[in-house]
Design a protein around this motif. Structure first.
Motif, PDB file in Angstrom:
ATOM      1  N   TYR A  21       0.837  -1.209   0.000  1.00 57.94           N
ATOM      2  CA  TYR A  21       0.000   0.000   0.000  1.00 57.94           C
ATOM      3  C   TYR A  21       0.867   1.252   0.000  1.00 57.94           C
ATOM      4  O   TYR A  21       0.683   2.176  -0.805  1.00 57.94           O
ATOM      5  CB  TYR A  21      -0.895  -0.044   1.235  1.00 57.94           C
ATOM      6  N   VAL A  31      -4.980  -3.649  -3.205  1.00 55.31           N
ATOM      7  CA  VAL A  31      -4.345  -2.645  -2.352  1.00 55.31           C
ATOM      8  C   VAL A  31      -3.239  -1.907  -3.120  1.00 55.31           C
ATOM      9  O   VAL A  31      -3.034  -0.706  -2.923  1.00 55.31           O
ATOM     10  CB  VAL A  31      -3.783  -3.313  -1.074  1.00 55.31           C
ATOM     11  N   TRP A  61      -5.070   0.604  -5.252  1.00 56.76           N
ATOM     12  CA  TRP A  61      -5.587   1.602  -4.312  1.00 56.76           C
ATOM     13  C   TRP A  61      -4.449   2.503  -3.841  1.00 56.76           C
ATOM     14  O   TRP A  61      -4.584   3.727  -3.786  1.00 56.76           O
ATOM     15  CB  TRP A  61      -6.240   0.860  -3.149  1.00 56.76           C
ATOM     16  N   GLY A  62      -3.325   1.908  -3.523  1.00 52.48           N
ATOM     17  CA  GLY A  62      -2.187   2.677  -3.017  1.00 52.48           C
ATOM     18  C   GLY A  62      -1.716   3.744  -3.989  1.00 52.48           C
ATOM     19  O   GLY A  62      -1.308   4.841  -3.581  1.00 52.48           O
TER      20      GLY A  62
END
Length: 391
Positions: free
Chosen positions: A251, A303, A306-307
């Motif tokens: 992340y 993730v 998303w990160g």
């Protein structure tokens, strides 16, 4: 100021490092919720309230401290803030119980609320206008590093040496940051004083209000899941502490890369298009988490996407607010930080309620709903052609 003091080569880095300490201080409980719950004899939900109540303090403190401290010289102001953060984390390491830890956290964050907005405002004083966007994005890189390096380290240290050792490490990092800022930030920097007329002008701007709403929705969506990411991974996939630390690392590293990319392209793409790109990545990642819940590999991949968007979206919000009304930057950046923490409080509170009721899969879809609303508002704030280079 017409002729501000000349900034040294590593001045933006000193400001960025302060955001690293601030980010670690704010996010730390998320990386060690099980250790806090076990060590203090409380539930995971109660441990998560450290983030919720901390965010409430930050959202109130950010505009209030911006108003009260706007006439204070920046090096003195920012260095003092970092000293309080360092001492507060060291004190947290010795907190005897949950109540003491919560009180220390609230007091520390009440002061720490001013660092991020004032650091962004200081950036506007030390670089030419043409480099302002990339410099603000670079300074916000500290938050990405807090997630990329800080959270995995916090998880690693807490799982092996306890949560007190993790707080002690953040305190030591704060001491280093305090000294670095004193050495690199020039004296004599002062921003435009914030007064009641400033807040009134902000309230009359539809564009500024929409941009602030975008920040709140983006952060609410993320913190529905992020606050409880570690316990969720454990419950949904039986992930070990090391695997959870790895996901936090993914992340954060992707967040770091996202801000680096945003920093490189914002001066040519413009803040709006850059913001739109990373908001779409944010939505794609959280949607992937919701659909892939139960599979560690799929959730880790989600993730990563998303990160890429998590820190770059907010750094673009800072840039867009400064560009929308440069004379109001001290107030708008402070308010952006404030609504960011409102989003954290709302998201972590909703996530906590769902987590306590074992509604683990719906968590992701609630997060998706918030980010969809944010994306709609991003599209609605598309600048007119004549203002495309500045909005």
């Amino acid at each position: 100021m017409e002729n501000p003091p000349v900034a040294g080569r590593f001045t933006p880095t000193a400001l960025m490092f302060g955001n690293l300490v601030t980010g670690c201080s704010v996010l730390a409980p998320a990386g060690m919720l099980p250790e806090l719950a076990t060590g203090l004899g409380i539930t995971i939900h109660a441990a998560g309230l450290l983030i919720t109540f901390g965010a409430i303090t930050l959202c109130i403190g950010s505009p209030l401290t911006a108003w009260l401290t706007s006439r204070i010289e920046r090096r003195t102001l920012l260095a003092t803030t970092l000293a309080v953060l360092a001492l507060g984390n060291l004190a947290s390491a010795f907190a005897p119980d949950y109540t003491s830890l919560l009180i220390i956290r609230l007091l520390v964050l009440a002061v720490g609320a001013l660092y991020t907005p004032q650091a962004a405002g200081t950036a506007a004083l030390i670089v030419p206008v043409k480099r302002r966007g990339s410099t603000i994005a670079y300074i916000f890189l500290g938050w990405s590093l807090a997630a990329a390096v800080g959270l995995p380290l916090i998880t690693f240290i807490a799982s092996r040496y306890g949560w007190r050792a993790a707080y002690g490490g953040i305190g030591a990092l704060g001491c280093i940051s305090f000294l670095l800022l004193l050495l690199r930030l020039p004296a004599g920097l002062k921003g435009t004083p914030v007064d009641l007329k400033t807040w009134s002008a902000v309230g009359r701007s539809r564009t500024i209000l929409l941009l602030l709403a975008i920040t709140m929705l983006q952060m609410s969506g993320q913190f529905v899941v992020f606050t409880f990411m570690g316990p969720l991974l454990k419950k949904l996939t039986e992930a070990s502490p090391d695997a959870i630390g790895m996901v936090f690392g993914i992340y954060g590293v992707c967040g770091f890369l996202g801000v680096v990319i945003a920093t490189r392209i914002v001066d040519t793409w413009g803040p709006y298009r850059t913001s739109l790109l990373f908001t779409c990545l944010l939505l794609a990642g959280i949607t992937g988490w919701a659909l892939g819940a139960g599979s560690l590999v799929f959730m880790a991949f989600a993730v990563a996407i998303w990160g890429l968007g998590f820190a770059s979206t907010n750094s673009m919000q800072q840039v867009r607010l400064v560009a929308a009304a440069p004379p109001l930057a001290s107030a708008t950046v402070a308010l952006n930080t404030s609504v960011l923490y409102v989003g954290q409080a709302v998201g972590s509170a909703i996530g906590g309620l769902l987590f306590a009721r074992e509604l683990l899969h719906p968590l992701g879809f609630v997060a998706v709903g918030f980010v969809v609303l944010a994306l709609i508002l991003v599209v609605l704030t598309r600048p007119r052609p004549a203002a495309a280079t500045t909005a």
